[in-house]
Design a protein around this motif. Structure first.
Motif, short mmCIF file in Angstrom:
data_model
loop_
_atom_site.label_atom_id
_atom_site.label_comp_id
_atom_site.label_asym_id
_atom_site.label_seq_id
_atom_site.Cartn_x
_atom_site.Cartn_y
_atom_site.Cartn_z
N SER A 67 9.34 5.07 77.40
CA SER A 67 9.69 6.48 77.53
C SER A 67 9.73 6.91 79.00
O SER A 67 10.61 7.66 79.43
CB SER A 67 8.69 7.35 76.76
N VAL A 111 8.09 10.20 74.40
CA VAL A 111 6.73 9.89 73.92
C VAL A 111 5.76 10.38 74.98
O VAL A 111 5.84 9.98 76.14
CB VAL A 111 6.55 8.37 73.69
N LYS A 136 5.93 11.76 69.34
CA LYS A 136 7.29 11.29 69.60
C LYS A 136 8.24 12.47 69.37
O LYS A 136 8.23 13.08 68.31
CB LYS A 136 7.65 10.13 68.67
N ASP A 137 9.03 12.77 70.38
CA ASP A 137 9.92 13.93 70.30
C ASP A 137 11.17 13.64 71.12
O ASP A 137 11.19 13.80 72.35
CB ASP A 137 9.20 15.17 70.82
N ASN A 138 12.23 13.21 70.46
CA ASN A 138 13.46 12.85 71.16
C ASN A 138 14.18 14.05 71.77
O ASN A 138 15.09 13.88 72.58
CB ASN A 138 14.41 12.12 70.21
N ASN A 186 -0.30 8.77 64.87
CA ASN A 186 -0.05 8.82 66.31
C ASN A 186 -1.34 8.90 67.12
O ASN A 186 -1.44 9.63 68.11
CB ASN A 186 0.85 10.02 66.64
N TYR A 198 -0.74 10.89 70.71
CA TYR A 198 0.57 11.07 71.32
C TYR A 198 1.54 11.64 70.29
O TYR A 198 1.25 11.70 69.09
CB TYR A 198 1.10 9.74 71.87
#
Length: 217
Positions: free
Chosen positions: A56, A155, A147-149, A122, A145
């Motif tokens: 990331s 990340v 995850k968010d595109n 996560n 953590y």
């Protein structure tokens, strides 16, 4: 058997390297068993950061050359609003535990880790060390953590998305149910049965989740 769960938030968080080093096994004068990681918990944390965030970070740096992040680990360590890691403490107080089979005690706590992995997808567990103190104590260091595109950093560290109040309550309940189940299975003639009651859930730092906010990159 008495079960307690503590989740490190706000002032109880592992904000810096010094906070993490305080949990090194050399600082505890008692027998211990390393279940995940090794005695160099700081190095384990650094390796975990590379494993979780490097791809990331590389992508972010390519798209943002003027705002390059040379080390996400260093960035978070120097941050005043985010923590390097989060600690989870599980205590089981059974005064006669020294008369119980050690391998079964270890299996009980390995099952606690399985519950955490199942519920907190996560939350990367960096270190888990079981201490044979006055009570059986499992000290866990992990990295929460998200995850968010849709975010520039796909990340990133995020305690608030991993440890919601509802998730903390669910975690505490299921950990206690598992611990009780394992005590009955392994030591049925040597322990007292506990019937978990969701209405009586008591997490010492649960109130710290209220109005919790964090800075995001």
């Amino acid at each position: 058997m008495r079960f307690s769960l503590y989740i490190g938030t706000n002032k109880y968080a592992l904000s810096t390297e010094d906070d993490i080093l305080k949990l090194s096994p050399v600082n505890f004068e008692c027998q211990h068993k390393i279940l995940i990681g090794n005695k160099d918990i700081l190095r384990c944390t650094q390796i975990a950061y590379k494993k979780i965030f490097d791809k990331s970070i590389d992508k972010y740096n390519k798209n943002n050359p003027k705002k390059e992040i040379k080390s996400y680990y260093v960035k978070i360590n120097e941050s005043l609003k985010q923590s390097l890691a989060t600690g989870i403490l599980i205590k089981i107080n059974e005064k006669n535990y020294k008369n119980l089979a050690e391998e079964k005690i270890i299996q009980l706590f390995l099952n606690q880790l399985k519950v955490i992995n199942r519920l907190l997808k996560n939350f990367y567990i960096v270190s888990a060390i079981l201490y044979f103190e006055k009570s059986l104590t499992l000290r866990i260091i992990g990295i929460p953590y998200v995850k968010d595109n849709s975010n520039e950093l796909a990340v990133r560290i995020s305690k608030s998305s991993c440890f919601t109040r509802e998730k903390a309550e669910e975690l505490r309940l299921k950990l206690q149910i598992q611990a009780n189940k394992d005590f009955l299975k392994f030591f049925i003639n040597k322990t007292k049965n506990i019937l978990p009651d969701k209405k009586k859930i008591d997490i010492r730092q649960l109130g710290l989740f209220e109005n919790y906010r964090e800075n995001r990159i």
